[in-house]
Design a protein around this motif. Structure first.
Motif, PDB file in Angstrom:
ATOM      1  N   MET A   5       1.386  89.670 -28.440  1.00 34.00           N
ATOM      2  CA  MET A   5       0.845  90.343 -27.262  1.00 34.00           C
ATOM      3  C   MET A   5      -0.094  89.445 -26.462  1.00 34.00           C
ATOM      4  N   ASP A   6      -0.264  88.214 -26.923  1.00 35.11           N
ATOM      5  CA  ASP A   6      -1.126  87.233 -26.259  1.00 35.11           C
ATOM      6  C   ASP A   6      -2.540  87.790 -26.051  1.00 35.11           C
ATOM      7  N   THR A   7      -3.101  88.300 -27.148  1.00 33.57           N
ATOM      8  CA  THR A   7      -4.451  88.852 -27.122  1.00 33.57           C
ATOM      9  C   THR A   7      -5.141  88.518 -28.439  1.00 33.57           C
ATOM     10  N   GLY A   8      -6.378  88.871 -28.545  1.00 34.12           N
ATOM     11  CA  GLY A   8      -7.104  88.656 -29.786  1.00 34.12           C
ATOM     12  C   GLY A   8      -6.917  89.817 -30.743  1.00 34.12           C
ATOM     13  N   PRO A   9      -6.943  89.560 -32.046  1.00 36.71           N
ATOM     14  CA  PRO A   9      -6.768  90.634 -33.025  1.00 36.71           C
ATOM     15  C   PRO A   9      -7.771  91.778 -32.871  1.00 36.71           C
ATOM     16  N   VAL A  10      -8.994  91.481 -32.472  1.00 37.62           N
ATOM     17  CA  VAL A  10     -10.001  92.538 -32.330  1.00 37.62           C
ATOM     18  C   VAL A  10      -9.757  93.414 -31.104  1.00 37.62           C
ATOM     19  N   GLU A  11      -8.883  92.984 -30.200  1.00 41.32           N
ATOM     20  CA  GLU A  11      -8.542  93.773 -29.019  1.00 41.32           C
ATOM     21  C   GLU A  11      -7.502  94.851 -29.326  1.00 41.32           C
ATOM     22  N   LEU A  12      -6.838  94.757 -30.481  1.00 48.98           N
ATOM     23  CA  LEU A  12      -5.801  95.715 -30.858  1.00 48.98           C
ATOM     24  C   LEU A  12      -6.419  96.961 -31.476  1.00 48.98           C
ATOM     25  N   ASP A  13      -5.676  98.072 -31.407  1.00 53.15           N
ATOM     26  CA  ASP A  13      -6.083  99.250 -32.171  1.00 53.15           C
ATOM     27  C   ASP A  13      -6.069  98.865 -33.638  1.00 53.15           C
ATOM     28  N   PRO A  14      -7.010  99.373 -34.423  1.00 46.98           N
ATOM     29  CA  PRO A  14      -7.008  99.039 -35.855  1.00 46.98           C
ATOM     30  C   PRO A  14      -5.705  99.491 -36.511  1.00 46.98           C
ATOM     31  N   LEU A  15      -5.213  98.691 -37.431  1.00 45.34           N
ATOM     32  CA  LEU A  15      -3.962  99.021 -38.116  1.00 45.34           C
ATOM     33  C   LEU A  15      -4.075 100.361 -38.835  1.00 45.34           C
ATOM     34  N   TYR A  16      -5.245 100.688 -39.351  1.00 46.48           N
ATOM     35  CA  TYR A  16      -5.408 101.949 -40.070  1.00 46.48           C
ATOM     36  C   TYR A  16      -5.214 103.169 -39.178  1.00 46.48           C
ATOM     37  N   SER A  17      -5.160 102.992 -37.857  1.00 43.35           N
ATOM     38  CA  SER A  17      -4.858 104.126 -36.978  1.00 43.35           C
ATOM     39  C   SER A  17      -3.379 104.503 -37.055  1.00 43.35           C
ATOM     40  N   THR A  18      -2.568 103.602 -37.619  1.00 44.60           N
ATOM     41  CA  THR A  18      -1.137 103.845 -37.777  1.00 44.60           C
ATOM     42  C   THR A  18      -0.752 104.068 -39.236  1.00 44.60           C
ATOM     43  N   LEU A  19      -1.292 103.249 -40.124  1.00 38.84           N
ATOM     44  CA  LEU A  19      -0.993 103.350 -41.551  1.00 38.84           C
ATOM     45  C   LEU A  19      -2.131 102.734 -42.352  1.00 38.84           C
ATOM     46  N   ASP A  20      -2.124 102.991 -43.635  1.00 33.99           N
ATOM     47  CA  ASP A  20      -3.163 102.477 -44.528  1.00 33.99           C
ATOM     48  C   ASP A  20      -2.853 101.010 -44.854  1.00 33.99           C
ATOM     49  N   PRO A  21      -3.690 100.079 -44.418  1.00 31.38           N
ATOM     50  CA  PRO A  21      -3.431  98.663 -44.675  1.00 31.38           C
ATOM     51  C   PRO A  21      -3.322  98.323 -46.159  1.00 31.38           C
ATOM     52  N   ASP A  22      -4.115  98.984 -47.005  1.00 30.07           N
ATOM     53  CA  ASP A  22      -4.033  98.726 -48.450  1.00 30.07           C
ATOM     54  C   ASP A  22      -2.684  99.155 -49.007  1.00 30.07           C
ATOM     55  N   GLU A  23      -2.163 100.280 -48.503  1.00 28.12           N
ATOM     56  CA  GLU A  23      -0.838 100.745 -48.935  1.00 28.12           C
ATOM     57  C   GLU A  23       0.249  99.766 -48.492  1.00 28.12           C
ATOM     58  N   LEU A  24       0.132  99.266 -47.267  1.00 33.83           N
ATOM     59  CA  LEU A  24       1.090  98.268 -46.783  1.00 33.83           C
ATOM     60  C   LEU A  24       1.078  97.048 -47.695  1.00 33.83           C
TER      61      LEU A  24
END
Length: 116
Positions: free
Chosen positions: A45-64
């Motif tokens: 997306m040509d952006t910084g990681p902190v500019e994205l919605d947190p992954l946990y808003s979609t799924l549990d990162p630990d589960e992934l």
């Protein structure tokens, strides 16, 4: 590590310009899948990681991370597919992430007659 995407070391990056798909291969022993996903998506997306919605808003990162943890060859591939930030994301247990703009996948399905 051969290269970096958004500051995270990866072994390989492939860009498919026609579809907008980005594929990365990462070392699961050094980088959790959830971190590699955000880094790859930010790069796509040509952006910084902190500019994205947190992954946990979609799924549990630990589960992934747990679902796609390093597998031995006898168990075959397991993968997780989901959408985040308007992109279709697939994470394979062999350390490959594929990210495509969601509209590209919808267009493909329509061309094949599997979508509306």
């Amino acid at each position: 590590m051969d290269t970096t995407v958004s500051g995270v070391g990866v072994e390989a990056v492939e860009y498919v310009q026609e579809s907008g798909t980005v594929r990365t291969q990462f070392d699961q022993e050094k980088t959790p899948a959830s971190v590699a996903v955000i880094a790859t998506l930010a790069d796509a997306m040509d952006t910084g990681p902190v500019e994205l919605d947190p992954l946990y808003s979609t799924l549990d990162p630990d589960e992934l991370d747990a679902l796609v943890r390093v597998r031995n060859g006898a168990n075959g591939d397991s993968h997780v597919a989901f959408t985040h930030e308007g992109h279709a994301i697939t994470v394979h247990s062999y350390g490959v992430i594929s990210i495509s703009p969601e509209h590209e996948l919808t267009a493909e399905k329509n061309e094949r007659g599997t979508g509306r």
